[in-house]
Design an enzyme around this catalytic site. Structure first.
Site, short mmCIF file in Angstrom:
data_model
loop_
_atom_site.label_atom_id
_atom_site.label_comp_id
_atom_site.label_asym_id
_atom_site.label_seq_id
_atom_site.Cartn_x
_atom_site.Cartn_y
_atom_site.Cartn_z
N LYS A 107 0.84 -1.21 0.00
CA LYS A 107 0.00 0.00 0.00
C LYS A 107 0.87 1.25 0.00
CE LYS A 107 -3.97 0.00 2.18
NZ LYS A 107 -3.83 -1.24 2.91
N ARG B 142 -2.99 -1.50 -6.62
CA ARG B 142 -2.10 -2.67 -6.55
C ARG B 142 -2.40 -3.52 -7.76
NH1 ARG B 142 -5.29 -4.85 -1.24
NH2 ARG B 142 -7.29 -5.23 -2.22
N MET C 133 -5.67 -7.50 8.18
CA MET C 133 -5.12 -6.66 9.24
C MET C 133 -5.99 -5.42 9.41
SD MET C 133 -1.06 -7.22 8.58
CE MET C 133 -1.20 -6.77 6.84
N CYS D 143 11.47 -37.71 -7.21
CA CYS D 143 10.24 -38.47 -7.47
C CYS D 143 9.32 -38.51 -6.26
CB CYS D 143 10.57 -39.89 -7.92
SG CYS D 143 11.51 -40.83 -6.70
N ARG E 245 -3.57 2.85 8.22
CA ARG E 245 -3.93 1.65 7.47
C ARG E 245 -2.74 0.70 7.36
NH1 ARG E 245 -6.63 3.32 1.94
NH2 ARG E 245 -7.75 1.36 2.23
N GLY F 18 -8.13 -7.35 3.99
CA GLY F 18 -9.00 -7.44 5.14
C GLY F 18 -8.44 -8.20 6.32
N HIS G 227 -15.61 -8.14 0.57
CA HIS G 227 -14.64 -9.01 1.22
C HIS G 227 -14.77 -10.45 0.72
CE1 HIS G 227 -13.40 -11.84 4.43
NE2 HIS G 227 -12.40 -10.99 4.58
N TYR H 265 15.31 -33.29 -13.75
CA TYR H 265 13.88 -33.48 -13.95
C TYR H 265 13.17 -33.57 -12.62
CZ TYR H 265 14.53 -38.48 -12.91
OH TYR H 265 14.83 -39.68 -12.29
N SER I 121 17.72 -40.43 -7.92
CA SER I 121 16.38 -39.88 -7.84
C SER I 121 16.08 -39.66 -6.37
CB SER I 121 15.35 -40.83 -8.46
OG SER I 121 14.06 -40.27 -8.38
#
Length: 880
Positions: free
Chosen positions: A22, A333, A102, A832, A91, A100, A449, A852, A764
């Site tokens: 903010k 934002r 805080m 994996c 704020r 919403g 909200h 991978y 792996s």
């Protein structure tokens, strides 16, 4: 001494970590010359110091006083000045958006004297002044003094007595202020603080403290936001949207955050303050109505929205206030959006030349893609639509109606699917929203909200269904036509259309899943966007993506979903069901002849399994893990078998009696750390040899097969050497080539990886077991026992079985990578464990240098996308 306070003219959006989202964006808009009320931001560093020490850091109050004096001089008014007061808002604003979660306090500086000065400023508008004063006491009492908010709400409802908020007159609001002050006195033992400077200091401390409020902690855990960042605090001179019908407040998006479509999108509320919009307590007007209400303000807002979108090169979420015909920007934002909107907007911006495809891929996430793969409601099912609301967050949600957060959490913990039904949600409902499949409200717009939080979490949401009469006390809602839905009744909500259905509506596959399966409508806009971004993702990612698959069916699906091979084929899964008795025969074998007979019965079945998998993968690599069963998983339960034999007496089958003897002999206190993996192959001769022969014969039957044989649970190179030598001899005899490697799942293996790499051609990482052994607990035993408490205490930010523990388990992986490649530079490396499909873990694997990742078939598209995002993220960090 660090600098704790920055004027809006001193910051910019690059200081988000210090000034919060903010504060950084208020500074950015100020620099752009947009109409931002003057103010300053207290840094996250100050918050962290306050949370650590319990007091404001040394020097902060002096810095605040200096910036406040400058603000007073610029505005020509003093904070709370009796005849001409300056009022400010306090704020919260963390680096990551937490809508919403805080605290915010408006109208700081009002007291019994300055309320008259405020009325004078407003041209004698006493109603406005007393309305602002009651809002301060209400917000301050709840946020700063910890008074139950319902006490203020109930007092307001009693005063209204069925009237609308706007029908309350100045005398009503003056009386309400007196009532609110009595509530404060009754619950704190003190009068409401009249000193405006004390009000501001207490408000700053309360906002800092709200970083650790339960709902904020829960939201951070849900969104995986680090707990140690803290929040900044923006102190902004007040502008008022509740001055009359020529004033108002609104929330706007530069594109539709639900669908991604361009156009005028948002909500506006005349004669109101910003909290009225996001709280959903009054139903809003579509933003387009502002054009009729005040055309000059509307035109200026449209210009400002274009400016912001061009500057941020993305969808922007904007909060604004109109004060007596003057537009003020209170926040902007990069806006939260639904998964579908994220993909559509990213491609739109590419087509418009705003961003390139690389950046477009970074604008979408694997989690968003996973949400697009969820089912949707079937069309023309004949289900009864009982109401319609706003399509706030898409998806198909079915569950039992519940009317409180506590009930939603309770039933969800019992495995029930629930829909949370409320008049409007507030931040205290976060736990219920997380537990529910979807959210339905009778009030609020698409920027309420409920809508904003649901979109951010990927929850289905229908809001503003005005035709519903919701009674939380009776735990019912009444739909048009007298249809009454009670708690426990099943309802279905469609976040795409806004429809609310009675009963369960059938679901059908997602068009995105149909696309990955090779069918579906390629002309669908969303499918086209997914296809374009996934195609580019495959072009840029460095890591391959393989599948964990144990059957030909799973292998075929994995290939359709884009798998580049199989990274884990668990052969022990092939011995379940009807074949389990063959494993019992192997365990019971008392002679070499009996053992060979049991192995001979298993071998053709194994060959058949491998042949089907090799055919499904059509020449792609297939990593087969030799059998790794904790034996208890393949033998009867000791207690159950004992009871069975006791009941049968002399008629108990001989095999059952022999099994009971074997169970006594093989019993292990902790079978997950017992006779399994390579140990089993060395202790029971012929088991691994049988499997290697089956792999070799299957590979010969399917030309082009690329088998890779993985030896599980190796802790010492000598274990691997014994199995490797036997396997090589069998492969050579069959004339088949195959890589031979091991699964790194024991900490000792990671620490001695340089030795093990002398005998292994690939590693792996089996991070499921590696996590258990590193932490010293079994997932099956402890997740339900204490993980919830550990998450609550902050020991875990997220379960280490969900996201790889980079500091502990990850460090072992890094050691194994470094040591393994020091011995064998061409060592192939993969993962994996279930972490192979987790976005954060995939980014870690990329940084660690793995070749991978391997995951379940359904997670393959997610892994493909996140592997590309990891490549781009590392490339971006290299250039900075």
């Amino acid at each position: 001494m660090p600098k704790y306070v920055y004027d809006f003219t001193e910051g910019n959006r690059d200081l988000r970590d210090l000034l919060g989202g903010k504060g950084a964006n208020l500074a950015e808009m100020t620099n752009l010359g947009l109409p931002v009320p003057p103010g300053f931001t207290i840094t996250t560093e100050a918050c962290r110091s306050f949370l650590a020490d319990g007091v404001l850091p040394e020097g902060l109050e002096e810095e605040i006083a200096g910036h406040l004096s400058a603000l007073e001089a610029a505005m020509g008014r003093g904070l709370g000045q009796a005849d001409d007061p300056l009022l400010v808002s306090v704020r919260s604003g963390a680096a990551f958006s937490m809508p919403g979660m805080m605290e915010t306090v408006l109208n700081i500086g009002l007291n019994d004297d300055s309320v008259h000065g405020l009325a004078k400023q407003a041209g004698g508008n006493e109603r406005f002044a007393w309305d602002s004063y009651r809002r301060l006491i209400q917000m301050f009492g709840k946020t700063v003094q910890g008074i139950e908010g319902e006490l203020f709400d109930d007092a307001l409802e009693r005063l209204k007595d069925g009237r609308d908020d706007l029908e309350l007159e100045a005398a009503d609001l003056r009386a309400l202020v007196a009532t609110y002050k009595e509530i404060v006195r009754a619950h704190t033992g003190e009068d409401f603080p009249a000193d405006p400077y004390l009000q501001m200091r207490m408000a700053v401390e309360a906002v800092f403290s709200s970083w650790n409020a339960p709902r904020a902690v829960l939201y951070r855990r849900q969104e995986r936001i680090p707990a140690d960042l803290g929040t900044a605090v923006s102190v902004c001179s007040m502008v008022f949207g509740n001055c009359g019908m020529d004033s108002g407040t609104g929330v706007a998006f530069t594109r539709d955050p639900g669908t991604g479509q361009q156009g005028v999108y948002g909500d506006y509320l005349q004669n109101a303050q910003g909290e009225d919009v996001v709280a959903g307590i009054r139903n809003t007007l579509p933003l387009q109505e502002l054009r009729t209400i005040d055309r000059p303000v509307y035109d200026e807002l449209m210009h400002t929205m274009r400016t912001l979108e061009e500057h941020y090169r993305d969808l922007c979420d904007i909060e604004f206030t109109v004060e007596r015909g003057k537009l003020w920007m209170l926040q902007t934002r990069v806006g939260k959006r639904t998964p579908g909107a994220a993909f559509r907007i990213a491609v739109q911006l590419v087509d418009q030349g705003v961003i390139d495809l690389d950046e477009a891929v970074t604008r979408v996430t694997g989690d968003q893609l996973a949400q697009l793969m969820f089912p949707r409601f079937a069309e023309d099912t004949g289900s009864t639509v009982i109401a319609r609301g706003m399509n706030a967050s898409p998806g198909a949600a079915v569950g039992k109606a519940v009317f409180s957060t506590d009930r939603a959490v309770e039933l969800a913990a019992q495995g029930e699917a629930v829909i949370l039904v409320r008049r409007e949600t507030n931040p205290d409902d976060l736990a219920g929203m997380i537990a529910a499949q979807g959210v339905l409200t009778s009030r609020g717009g698409k920027t309420s909200h409920a809508a904003v939080v649901a979109r951010g979490m990927g929850r289905t949401c229908v809001c503003g269904a005005e035709a519903l009469e919701v009674s939380a006390a009776d735990r019912t809602f009444t739909a048009p036509g007298g249809v009454v839905v009670s708690e426990g009744d099943v309802i279905s909500i469609d976040g795409t259309s806004g429809a609310v259905y009675l009963g369960e509506v059938p679901v059908v596959p997602s068009p995105v899943v149909e696309y990955f399966e090779g069918s579906g409508d390629r002309d669908d806009e969303l499918v086209r966007a997914v296809h374009r971004l996934m195609t580019h993702a495959d072009e840029v990612r460095r890591m391959d993506v393989r599948a964990n698959a144990d059957t030909a069916e799973d292998s075929a699906r994995a290939r359709r979903f884009g798998a580049q091979g199989i990274g884990l084929c668990r052969t022990e899964h092939m011995f379940l069901g009807k074949r389990r008795s063959l494993v019992e025969d192997l365990v019971l074998a008392g002679t070499d002849e009996e053992r060979d007979r049991a192995l001979a019965a298993l071998e053709p079945l194994q060959k058949e399994d491998f042949t089907a998998i090799f055919r499904a993968m059509e020449g792609l690599p297939v990593t087969v893990r030799l059998i790794d069963p904790p034996l208890h998983e393949f033998l009867p339960d000791f207690t159950e078998l004992s009871v069975k034999i006791a009941l049968a007496g002399d008629e108990a089958p001989e095999k059952d009696r022999r099994l009971l003897v074997a169970l006594k002999r093989l019993h292990e206190e902790n079978p997950m750390l017992g006779l399994r993996g390579v140990r089993l192959g060395l202790i029971i001769p012929g088991v691994f040899a049988m499997q290697v022969r089956a792999i070799a014969e299957a590979a010969k039957a399917v030309p082009g097969s690329r088998p890779e044989i993985m030896i599980p649970l190796v802790a010492a190179v000598q274990e691997l050497e014994h199995v490797r030598d036997e396997a090589r001899a069998i492969l050579a005899e069959a004339g088949v080539e195959a890589l031979i490697g091991t699964m790194i799942e024991v900490p000792r293996a990671a620490l001695t990886a340089a030795q093990i790499a002398e005998a292994a051609e690939f590693f792996s990482f089996g991070t499921n077991d590696l996590t258990q052994m590193t932490w010293g607990f079994s997932r099956d035993d402890v997740e339900a026992a204490f993980f919830a408490k550990y998450l609550e205490l902050g020991v875990f930010g997220v379960s280490p079985f969900e996201t790889l523990d980079a500091d502990g388990v990850g460090r072992l992986v890094e050691i194994a990578v470094e040591q393994g490649r020091s011995t064998r530079p061409d060592l192939k490396l993969g993962i994996c464990g279930e972490h192979g499909g987790d976005p954060d873990s995939i980014h870690f694997c990329h940084r660690a240098g793995l070749d991978y990742v391997s995951c379940s078939p359904f997670r393959i598209p997610v892994a493909r996308l996140e592997a590309a995002r990891a490549t781009l993220a590392c490339a971006g960090s290299d250039t900075r």
